[in-house]
Design a protein around this motif. Structure first.
Motif, PDB file in Angstrom:
ATOM      1  N   LEU A 226       0.903  -1.307  -0.087  1.00  0.00           N
ATOM      2  CA  LEU A 226       0.381  -0.431   0.452  1.00  0.00           C
ATOM      3  C   LEU A 226       0.898   1.444   0.069  1.00  0.00           C
ATOM      4  O   LEU A 226       0.308   2.283  -0.941  1.00  0.00           O
ATOM      5  N   HIS A 230       0.568   3.797  -3.333  1.00  0.00           N
ATOM      6  CA  HIS A 230       0.000   4.900  -2.382  1.00  0.00           C
ATOM      7  C   HIS A 230       0.844   6.176  -2.207  1.00  0.00           C
ATOM      8  O   HIS A 230      -0.150   7.471  -1.532  1.00  0.00           O
ATOM      9  N   ALA A 249      -6.726   3.924   0.349  1.00  0.00           N
ATOM     10  CA  ALA A 249      -6.192   3.002   1.017  1.00  0.00           C
ATOM     11  C   ALA A 249      -5.481   3.917   2.304  1.00  0.00           C
ATOM     12  O   ALA A 249      -5.410   3.198   3.599  1.00  0.00           O
ATOM     13  N   THR A 252      -7.144   2.890   5.438  1.00  0.00           N
ATOM     14  CA  THR A 252      -6.418   1.144   5.673  1.00  0.00           C
ATOM     15  C   THR A 252      -5.373   1.326   5.889  1.00  0.00           C
ATOM     16  O   THR A 252      -5.144   0.472   6.759  1.00  0.00           O
ATOM     17  N   VAL A 253      -4.253   1.552   5.585  1.00  0.00           N
ATOM     18  CA  VAL A 253      -3.060   2.258   6.113  1.00  0.00           C
ATOM     19  C   VAL A 253      -3.250   2.493   7.533  1.00  0.00           C
ATOM     20  O   VAL A 253      -2.476   2.016   8.508  1.00  0.00           O
TER      21      VAL A 253
END
Length: 412
Positions: A226, A230, A249, A252-253
């Motif tokens: 990720l 990103h 993202a 999620t990160v």
């Protein structure tokens, strides 16, 4: 003859006879639990999370709030309106919280404010609102005041949200040593609002991403992917959640980083076990950071350590050439340094020696084994360290530190 007293559950007092008289052994367990919650729009009057955290069952509640000076300038009016709307009386203690101020004198400022405000011992938690430096300072003050006063953390930087603001440790620097004085005193609650990152400058956002990269390299290959895919957009868009794309993202990160950190901290909260995956990037970086102060941020020093450790792993056959290239490329993508002029062989020798003392006579150095896994080693030599420094210098010919931060050439 042994007798057991009637104390709280998990506690024992045993008396027994010795050759020279009597003796007692006291055994006690302290249960610790605390919550870490992601709460978007935390200062929205319609969101009761902060008011609930500050509630004591009496109306109005009365609270001391220790807040970073920059955070106050950005969010002070919004915070005051929220607290007034929820019938919370408050007093602000404003701290200019930066690494050079992370000393006992600043802790005493907070203690003075607690004393003047009349903070009671148990049921009126102090609110700490700011970055990791501020939450560390307030945590130490709270642990010392009346031997343990509760507090609530609202981290407003990325490094605070995924590292400094979610663990049990507090601490300040002492002389040339990073976090040499400290305690274990977690807040009862940490409230994470990613919205605060919208006003965080790019460099401090990258500072937090360095600590996320740490988690990725030693235990979460998907998190590394990720960041690789990103990373630039996460910085550009200040990790603001949204529907799909980089916004998805970002959340999620953040969640994977917090989850990964807490998975490592929870079973070893008091650091009885000194082999800690989360010490990756922290074998050399404390000395590097303090030697370069105020030029390097914490995450930047950690990244230099991670780069050096990754080269050490490559030289030992733990990372392939392609994997090492990916690691260094992500660091470059995030505009993080991999070297600094203070990284001399002598400093690195002294740094590792100090770490060995901190880890009770062992290196316990985490090195990445591939991406997303790690091993611990105890036999890194000075020759290996110097070879790794040379490799980094050869791979980093362009003086990126000057280009990025207006500082000196990064070569060694």
């Amino acid at each position: 003859m042994t007798k057991q007293s009637s104390l709280s559950p998990g506690s024992r007092l045993n008396d027994y006879t010795t050759q020279d008289g009597a003796a007692w052994r006291v055994s006690a367990l302290k249960e610790v639990s605390y919550d870490v919650m992601v709460q978007p729009r935390l200062l929205d009057p319609a969101n009761p999370a902060l008011a609930d955290a500050l509630s004591s069952g009496t109306t109005p509640a009365r609270r001391l709030i220790v807040i970073d000076a920059t955070v106050r300038s950005l969010y002070g009016e919004q915070l005051a309106a929220y607290l007034a709307g929820h019938d919370v009386e408050f007093h602000l203690c404003v701290i200019d919280a930066h690494e050079s101020a992370k000393v006992m004198e600043t802790v005493f400022e907070v203690v003075d404010a607690m004393d003047a405000f009349g903070v009671p011992r148990r049921h009126a938690p102090v609110l700490a609102m700011g970055g990791g430096v501020l939450t560390d300072i307030v945590g130490l003050a709270a642990s010392l005041y009346r031997r343990a006063t509760p507090y609530v953390r609202i981290p407003t930087t990325l490094i605070g949200m995924i590292d400094a603001g979610i663990g049990a440790k507090t601490g300040v620097n002492f002389r040339e040593h990073k976090n040499r004085l400290g305690t274990y005193h977690p807040s009862s609650l940490t409230l994470i609002d990613p919205g605060f990152l919208a006003t965080l400058d790019a460099r401090h956002l990258r500072n937090g991403l360095a600590e996320i990269l740490k988690v990725a390299l030693v235990k979460d290959a998907e998190l590394f992917d990720l960041l690789e895919g990103h990373g630039a957009s996460l910085v550009e868009q200040r990790m603001q959640p949204g529907e799909g794309g980089t916004g998805g993202a970002a959340l999620t990160v953040l969640r994977r980083a917090v989850q990964g950190m807490l998975e490592e901290l929870q079973p070893n909260l008091w650091e009885h076990q000194l082999r800690r995956l989360v010490d990756f990037g922290h074998s050399f970086s404390p000395s590097v950071e303090m030697a370069a102060l105020p030029e390097l941020l914490h995450g930047e020093a950690v990244c230099i350590d991670m780069a050096l450790s990754s080269v050490l792993a490559h030289h030992r056959g733990l990372l392939t050439e392609a994997e090492l290239g990916r690691v260094l490329d992500v660091m470059r993508l995030l505009h993080l340094p991999v070297l600094h002029p203070v990284c001399t062989p002598d400093l690195m020798r002294a740094a590792l020696a100090d770490t060995v003392k901190h880890r009770d006579g062992w290196q316990h150095m985490p090195l990445p084994r591939g991406i997303g896994d790690a091993v611990f080693v105890n036999d890194v030599t000075q020759r290996e360290i110097e070879a790794a420094l040379l490799t980094l210098a050869e791979r980093d010919r362009v003086p990126r530190w000057r280009a990025l931060h207006g500082a000196v050439d990064m070569g060694v």
